[in-house]
Design a protein around this motif. Structure first.
Motif, mmCIF file in Angstrom:
data_model
loop_
_atom_site.group_PDB
_atom_site.id
_atom_site.type_symbol
_atom_site.label_atom_id
_atom_site.label_comp_id
_atom_site.label_asym_id
_atom_site.label_seq_id
_atom_site.Cartn_x
_atom_site.Cartn_y
_atom_site.Cartn_z
ATOM 1 N N PRO A 163 0.825 -1.209 0.000
ATOM 2 C CA PRO A 163 0.000 0.000 0.000
ATOM 3 C C PRO A 163 0.858 1.259 0.000
ATOM 4 O O PRO A 163 2.069 1.203 0.248
ATOM 5 N N PHE A 164 0.242 2.382 -0.299
ATOM 6 C CA PHE A 164 0.897 3.684 -0.165
ATOM 7 C C PHE A 164 0.694 4.116 1.282
ATOM 8 O O PHE A 164 -0.428 4.365 1.711
ATOM 9 N N VAL A 165 1.765 4.167 2.062
ATOM 10 C CA VAL A 165 1.674 4.523 3.478
ATOM 11 C C VAL A 165 2.731 5.570 3.797
ATOM 12 O O VAL A 165 3.924 5.347 3.558
ATOM 13 N N GLN A 217 10.074 1.611 0.034
ATOM 14 C CA GLN A 217 11.335 1.247 0.682
ATOM 15 C C GLN A 217 11.094 0.330 1.880
ATOM 16 O O GLN A 217 11.854 -0.617 2.109
ATOM 17 N N GLU A 218 10.024 0.604 2.630
ATOM 18 C CA GLU A 218 9.700 -0.237 3.774
ATOM 19 C C GLU A 218 9.346 -1.656 3.311
ATOM 20 O O GLU A 218 9.707 -2.639 3.964
ATOM 21 N N HIS A 219 8.633 -1.752 2.195
ATOM 22 C CA HIS A 219 8.273 -3.059 1.656
ATOM 23 C C HIS A 219 9.523 -3.823 1.218
ATOM 24 O O HIS A 219 9.660 -5.028 1.491
ATOM 25 N N GLU A 263 13.622 -8.088 2.343
ATOM 26 C CA GLU A 263 15.023 -8.435 2.558
ATOM 27 C C GLU A 263 15.242 -8.998 3.957
ATOM 28 O O GLU A 263 15.923 -10.020 4.138
ATOM 29 N N ARG A 264 14.628 -8.367 4.962
ATOM 30 C CA ARG A 264 14.835 -8.817 6.341
ATOM 31 C C ARG A 264 14.097 -10.125 6.625
ATOM 32 O O ARG A 264 14.584 -10.958 7.397
ATOM 33 N N SER A 265 12.948 -10.304 5.999
ATOM 34 C CA SER A 265 12.210 -11.558 6.178
ATOM 35 C C SER A 265 13.003 -12.731 5.620
ATOM 36 O O SER A 265 12.944 -13.853 6.151
ATOM 37 N N ALA A 266 13.752 -12.468 4.566
ATOM 38 C CA ALA A 266 14.545 -13.527 3.947
ATOM 39 C C ALA A 266 15.876 -13.760 4.656
ATOM 40 O O ALA A 266 16.559 -14.751 4.382
#
Length: 212
Positions: A13-15, A168-170, A175-178
């Motif tokens: 989403p756009f947040v 950028q957050e997405h 990256e961090r989830s992986a």
């Protein structure tokens, strides 16, 4: 702060979540953990002088001896806009819901210096998109516009990519989830360990942190 979240046809989403000041207290706390000065233009004292002494700023924000500069920084750079937006947020989050104004939400009694509760007010608004257009159409048009923003002509001296809010957050989340999760900076690790020592209930809940 003022926060907006909109659904899109993208994978995210756009947040956007922004303070109505040039910077927020949390970022200044981060400077303190890292032993860094606060960049000029973000904080002023009661005389209007610019402050950069991070530790002193954190003390004086509580007592009202200094303040975060509004978004824009100076009148020449449009600080009246940040001042106006901050006022809107204040009225919606205090006057509208019967809460306290921000001067009374420092967490410290200015007369005695003792800690006191912070009954912080919030304002939430939800818009039913389908009262205006079908949700699928809104998401499709939003994604088209955001992609057009990303595809805009780049500054030849810039980093080479245009981001939209939430992107950028997405990417960081993927990256961090992986790779095992979110890294915790050493200064924050020390703060977490110190808090656990101070509060026994935290020691029961977190006998060992993931970074230990």
């Amino acid at each position: 702060p003022m926060t907006w979240g909109l659904p899109t046809g993208d994978a995210f989403p756009f947040v956007i979540d922004c303070a109505t000041s040039v910077n927020q207290r949390g970022k200044i706390e981060k400077y303190a953990r890292e032993g860094l000065p606060t960049p000029p233009g973000q904080v002023i004292d009661r005389s209007g002088a610019v402050r950069t002494d991070t530790e002193g700023i954190l003390r004086d924000l509580v007592t009202g001896q200094c303040a975060l500069a509004p978004l824009g920084g100076t009148p020449e750079n449009g600080s009246y806009k940040g001042y106006g937006y901050a006022t809107v947020v204040e009225l919606l989050s205090s006057a509208l819901c019967g809460g306290l104004m921000s001067p009374d939400l420092s967490g410290v009694d200015k007369a005695t210096g003792e800690k006191k509760p912070m009954p912080l007010g919030h304002f939430f608004m939800a818009i039913d998109v389908e009262r205006f257009v079908p949700l699928s159409e809104f998401k499709e048009r939003s994604a088209e516009f955001l992609q057009a923003m990303r595809d805009s002509e780049k500054d030849p001296t810039g980093p080479g990519r245009i981001w939209t809010a939430g992107e950028q957050e997405h990417e960081a989340w993927k990256e961090r989830s992986a790779n095992g999760g979110t890294p915790v900076p050493p200064a924050l690790q020390r703060d977490m360990v110190e808090l656990r020592k101070q509060y026994p209930e935290l020691a029961d809940k977190y006998p060992k942190f993931s970074f230990e």
